[in-house]
Design a protein around this motif. Structure first.
Motif, PDB file in Angstrom:
ATOM      1  N   ASN A 163     -69.473  21.093  84.450  1.00  0.00           N
ATOM      2  CA  ASN A 163     -70.400  21.095  83.233  1.00  0.00           C
ATOM      3  C   ASN A 163     -70.366  19.875  82.739  1.00  0.00           C
ATOM      4  O   ASN A 163     -69.557  19.373  82.055  1.00  0.00           O
ATOM      5  CB  ASN A 163     -69.653  22.386  82.141  1.00  0.00           C
ATOM      6  CG  ASN A 163     -70.667  22.485  80.939  1.00  0.00           C
ATOM      7  OD1 ASN A 163     -71.842  22.614  81.490  1.00  0.00           O
ATOM      8  ND2 ASN A 163     -70.324  22.498  79.819  1.00  0.00           N
ATOM      9  N   PHE A 164     -71.479  19.065  82.892  1.00  0.00           N
ATOM     10  CA  PHE A 164     -71.800  17.701  82.509  1.00  0.00           C
ATOM     11  C   PHE A 164     -70.800  16.899  82.705  1.00  0.00           C
ATOM     12  O   PHE A 164     -70.406  16.252  81.583  1.00  0.00           O
ATOM     13  CB  PHE A 164     -72.189  17.912  80.907  1.00  0.00           C
ATOM     14  CG  PHE A 164     -73.407  18.869  80.771  1.00  0.00           C
ATOM     15  CD1 PHE A 164     -74.736  18.540  80.948  1.00  0.00           C
ATOM     16  CD2 PHE A 164     -73.053  20.337  80.280  1.00  0.00           C
ATOM     17  CE1 PHE A 164     -75.654  19.549  80.783  1.00  0.00           C
ATOM     18  CE2 PHE A 164     -74.237  21.159  80.130  1.00  0.00           C
ATOM     19  CZ  PHE A 164     -75.722  20.692  80.267  1.00  0.00           C
ATOM     20  N   GLY A 165     -70.595  16.718  83.673  1.00  0.00           N
ATOM     21  CA  GLY A 165     -69.343  15.369  83.875  1.00  0.00           C
ATOM     22  C   GLY A 165     -68.074  16.253  83.530  1.00  0.00           C
ATOM     23  O   GLY A 165     -66.975  15.508  83.959  1.00  0.00           O
ATOM     24  N   GLY A 166     -67.543  17.157  83.102  1.00  0.00           N
ATOM     25  CA  GLY A 166     -66.235  17.829  82.952  1.00  0.00           C
ATOM     26  C   GLY A 166     -66.201  19.151  83.420  1.00  0.00           C
ATOM     27  O   GLY A 166     -66.751  19.486  84.757  1.00  0.00           O
ATOM     28  N   TYR A 167     -65.576  20.012  83.073  1.00  0.00           N
ATOM     29  CA  TYR A 167     -65.221  21.301  83.321  1.00  0.00           C
ATOM     30  C   TYR A 167     -65.227  22.420  82.201  1.00  0.00           C
ATOM     31  O   TYR A 167     -65.051  22.263  80.987  1.00  0.00           O
ATOM     32  CB  TYR A 167     -63.841  21.578  83.935  1.00  0.00           C
ATOM     33  CG  TYR A 167     -63.640  20.480  84.975  1.00  0.00           C
ATOM     34  CD1 TYR A 167     -64.234  20.797  86.555  1.00  0.00           C
ATOM     35  CD2 TYR A 167     -63.124  19.036  84.681  1.00  0.00           C
ATOM     36  CE1 TYR A 167     -64.082  19.943  87.391  1.00  0.00           C
ATOM     37  CE2 TYR A 167     -62.913  18.121  85.884  1.00  0.00           C
ATOM     38  CZ  TYR A 167     -63.141  18.709  87.120  1.00  0.00           C
ATOM     39  OH  TYR A 167     -63.223  17.724  88.202  1.00  0.00           O
ATOM     40  N   GLN A 168     -65.676  23.544  82.575  1.00  0.00           N
ATOM     41  CA  GLN A 168     -65.765  24.606  81.601  1.00  0.00           C
ATOM     42  C   GLN A 168     -64.797  25.931  82.395  1.00  0.00           C
ATOM     43  O   GLN A 168     -65.094  26.207  83.332  1.00  0.00           O
ATOM     44  CB  GLN A 168     -67.217  25.439  81.487  1.00  0.00           C
ATOM     45  CG  GLN A 168     -67.151  26.482  80.574  1.00  0.00           C
ATOM     46  CD  GLN A 168     -68.428  27.019  80.226  1.00  0.00           C
ATOM     47  OE1 GLN A 168     -69.307  26.348  80.077  1.00  0.00           O
ATOM     48  NE2 GLN A 168     -68.679  28.302  80.294  1.00  0.00           N
ATOM     49  N   LEU A 169     -63.932  26.221  81.407  1.00  0.00           N
ATOM     50  CA  LEU A 169     -63.153  27.631  81.695  1.00  0.00           C
ATOM     51  C   LEU A 169     -63.875  28.731  80.889  1.00  0.00           C
ATOM     52  O   LEU A 169     -64.170  28.529  79.759  1.00  0.00           O
ATOM     53  CB  LEU A 169     -61.586  27.350  81.376  1.00  0.00           C
ATOM     54  CG  LEU A 169     -60.742  26.490  82.162  1.00  0.00           C
ATOM     55  CD1 LEU A 169     -59.383  26.436  81.563  1.00  0.00           C
ATOM     56  CD2 LEU A 169     -60.706  27.204  83.583  1.00  0.00           C
ATOM     57  N   SER A 190     -63.950  20.720  78.551  1.00  0.00           N
ATOM     58  CA  SER A 190     -63.125  19.464  78.850  1.00  0.00           C
ATOM     59  C   SER A 190     -63.388  18.732  79.888  1.00  0.00           C
ATOM     60  O   SER A 190     -63.754  19.193  80.820  1.00  0.00           O
ATOM     61  CB  SER A 190     -61.857  19.766  78.371  1.00  0.00           C
ATOM     62  OG  SER A 190     -60.762  18.603  78.741  1.00  0.00           O
ATOM     63  N   SER A 191     -63.329  17.242  79.660  1.00  0.00           N
ATOM     64  CA  SER A 191     -63.200  16.476  81.076  1.00  0.00           C
ATOM     65  C   SER A 191     -61.982  16.463  81.640  1.00  0.00           C
ATOM     66  O   SER A 191     -61.957  15.972  82.965  1.00  0.00           O
ATOM     67  CB  SER A 191     -63.632  14.985  80.842  1.00  0.00           C
ATOM     68  OG  SER A 191     -62.573  14.288  79.819  1.00  0.00           O
ATOM     69  N   ASP A 192     -60.767  16.733  80.860  1.00  0.00           N
ATOM     70  CA  ASP A 192     -59.308  16.355  81.608  1.00  0.00           C
ATOM     71  C   ASP A 192     -58.492  17.594  81.317  1.00  0.00           C
ATOM     72  O   ASP A 192     -57.339  17.632  81.359  1.00  0.00           O
ATOM     73  CB  ASP A 192     -58.803  14.871  81.157  1.00  0.00           C
ATOM     74  CG  ASP A 192     -58.571  15.069  79.617  1.00  0.00           C
ATOM     75  OD1 ASP A 192     -59.034  15.961  78.952  1.00  0.00           O
ATOM     76  OD2 ASP A 192     -58.184  13.805  79.206  1.00  0.00           O
ATOM     77  N   PHE A 193     -59.080  18.668  80.640  1.00  0.00           N
ATOM     78  CA  PHE A 193     -58.332  19.817  80.252  1.00  0.00           C
ATOM     79  C   PHE A 193     -57.204  19.461  79.400  1.00  0.00           C
ATOM     80  O   PHE A 193     -56.198  20.203  79.368  1.00  0.00           O
ATOM     81  CB  PHE A 193     -57.635  20.455  81.622  1.00  0.00           C
ATOM     82  CG  PHE A 193     -58.569  21.037  82.603  1.00  0.00           C
ATOM     83  CD1 PHE A 193     -59.538  22.258  82.310  1.00  0.00           C
ATOM     84  CD2 PHE A 193     -58.755  20.532  83.789  1.00  0.00           C
ATOM     85  CE1 PHE A 193     -60.138  22.535  83.034  1.00  0.00           C
ATOM     86  CE2 PHE A 193     -59.700  21.077  84.606  1.00  0.00           C
ATOM     87  CZ  PHE A 193     -60.329  22.116  84.330  1.00  0.00           C
ATOM     88  N   GLN A 194     -57.451  18.515  78.517  1.00  0.00           N
ATOM     89  CA  GLN A 194     -56.771  18.033  77.368  1.00  0.00           C
ATOM     90  C   GLN A 194     -57.506  18.088  76.039  1.00  0.00           C
ATOM     91  O   GLN A 194     -58.674  17.485  76.005  1.00  0.00           O
ATOM     92  CB  GLN A 194     -55.925  17.030  77.874  1.00  0.00           C
ATOM     93  CG  GLN A 194     -54.891  17.237  78.970  1.00  0.00           C
ATOM     94  CD  GLN A 194     -53.660  18.093  78.689  1.00  0.00           C
ATOM     95  OE1 GLN A 194     -53.010  17.975  77.616  1.00  0.00           O
ATOM     96  NE2 GLN A 194     -53.595  18.798  79.753  1.00  0.00           N
TER      97      GLN A 194
END
Length: 448
Positions: A163-169, A190-194
């Motif tokens: 999602n836009f260079g990162g991630y979605q959970l 998040s991009s790094d899950f933090q």
């Protein structure tokens, strides 16, 4: 379920006499039973180890438990199962009243990649009692996210995508057990899950009550998905199951309704980019349906002659590896492979791990991952995760889950990344059953 009316001609006096005789016999048997005192015998008071949360960066674990005994209380631990007070132990911080206390501790200076076993203990008048046991491995492959701040019960599905260079959970919960049990969608970006927070969707997930066993398949581009089916459950005043036939498709075009029977389903996808979706009915004729998933979908078709061969199995999980779909049964530990070129099922070797229920499965690039669950005979919750090698028809141990949940844990994944979260913590009781409590923690597995 229809309850038959009671027959009013029962001789209640005879029934009362029979009950009295039964109670006298039981009391006599109990009176003749010799009293056995053993340090492993659990008392009627509470002594439960709830969570052991590892922190690889700090080389420590956080302990949480519940105790209702006014006595010396501590935690024992070691690298071998069933640690005792003769080995390593630590004191606990205690909060709450004398009847029920929450106990916590932090144990440091632990070795990475070493398995440690933990038990609470109480000691009074020379008698030592131990709690249930939990074990963890401090692994650099796991990241601990912030808990999902829901109130209610977790649902065992969700997804992860770019999602836009990162991630979605995305995960789902339900808010109550009665009436129209409403569902809630939660998102984490998040991009790094933090360093981020979970956000509740402004409305119910799809404008409907909480959905169970939906049909879901992600696409290879990691940003889109195909989702629908399943059923809604209303437990009161009379249990009602309402099955759904419609789907959401990222193309915003017409998605053909699912034509299968009103029974639970499991599914797998075969192919890359725009894979074909296969849906197996778990009940009735166990038919297999295929959704021709092209740029212009051609809809559903029944796969003739591809009914699942063992129609007594109910506790099924599914995943896909390479160009085959797989069914794993928690009923008897059997494994089945579906070949789309022949439309036939073939039984594979039985799974090597301990039989369990309410486990979790996810499809990754390297294969299917299965594990967790709990033992219905002992109440023990499992932490192990296994990776399926389809070329050798073999399951290989992958890692241990460091989270709290064991039963009905939500499993998501893409490529080599796994997300496991929430579910129910299974705590063994003295009588060999499991006590369940909702978990809220979230973990991401990325092999280093």
């Amino acid at each position: 379920m229809i309850i038959k009316p009671l027959i009013m001609t029962i001789d209640y006096r005879l029934k009362a006499v029979n009950c009295l005789v039964y109670l006298i016999v039981i009391a006599g048997l109990i009176a003749c039973e010799p009293l056995q005192i053993n340090e492993e015998v659990m008392p009627t008071s509470t002594l439960k180890l709830l969570a052991v949360t590892p922190d690889y960066a700090k080389s420590n674990v956080a302990i949480q438990g519940v105790v209702s005994e006014e006595s010396e209380t501590g935690i024992v631990y070691g690298t071998s199962p069933q640690p005792t007070i003769t080995g390593q132990k630590a004191t606990l911080d205690r909060t709450g009243g004398s009847n029920t206390a929450v106990v916590t501790a932090t144990i440091g200076s632990l070795q990475p990649k070493q398995r440690y076993y933990f038990r609470l203990y109480t000691q009074k008048d020379g008698v030592v009692l131990y709690s249930n046991e939990r074990s963890v491995v401090l692994s650099p492959d796991w990241k601990h996210l912030i808990d999902v701040p829901y109130e209610g019960q977790p649902l065992s599905y969700g997804w992860i995508y770019g999602n836009f260079g990162g991630y979605q959970l995305t995960v789902f919960t339900r808010t109550n057990f009665v009436s129209e049990s409403s569902g809630q969608q939660w998102n984490y970006y998040s991009s790094d899950f933090q360093g981020q927070q979970w956000r509740a969707a402004s409305t119910n997930s799809l404008g409907y009550p909480a959905r169970y066993t939906p049909i879901y398949v992600p696409y290879a581009d990691q940003t889109t998905y195909f989702f629908g089916g399943g059923y809604f459950y209303v437990p009161e005043p009379i249990p009602t199951y309402t099955y759904q036939k419609f789907f959401d498709d990222y193309r915003d075009g017409s998605a053909y309704d699912y034509p299968g029977d009103d029974v639970p389903t499991v599914q797998f996808a075969i192919g890359s980019n725009l894979p074909d979706l296969y849906v197996l009915e778990v009940g009735n004729k166990y038919r297999l349906w295929k959704y021709q998933n092209r740029i212009t979908p051609t809809g559903w078709e029944l796969v003739e002659g591809a009914e699942f061969p063992r129609k007594t199995l109910k506790k099924l999980f599914s995943f896909a590896v390479d160009n085959k779909g797989y069914i794993l049964s928690e009923d008897d530990n059997s494994m089945w492979a579906f070949d789309p070129t022949t439309n036939r099922w073939q039984e594979r070797k039985k799974t090597p791990f301990v039989n369990r229920e309410k486990g979790a499965v996810i499809t990754l690039t390297k294969g299917g991952v299965y594990g967790l669950g709990y033992n219905t005979k002992t109440g023990e919750g499992y932490r192990d995760l296994w990776l399926y090698d389809d070329k050798n028809d073999a399951w290989n141990y992958l890692t241990d889950y460091p989270g709290e949940g064991s039963a009905s844990v939500a499993a998501v994944g893409r490529n080599s990344r796994i997300g496991l979260m929430m579910g129910y913590r299974a705590t063994a009781t003295p009588i060999g059953t499991a006590e369940f409590s909702a978990a809220k923690d979230v973990w991401i597995y990325e092999p280093q």
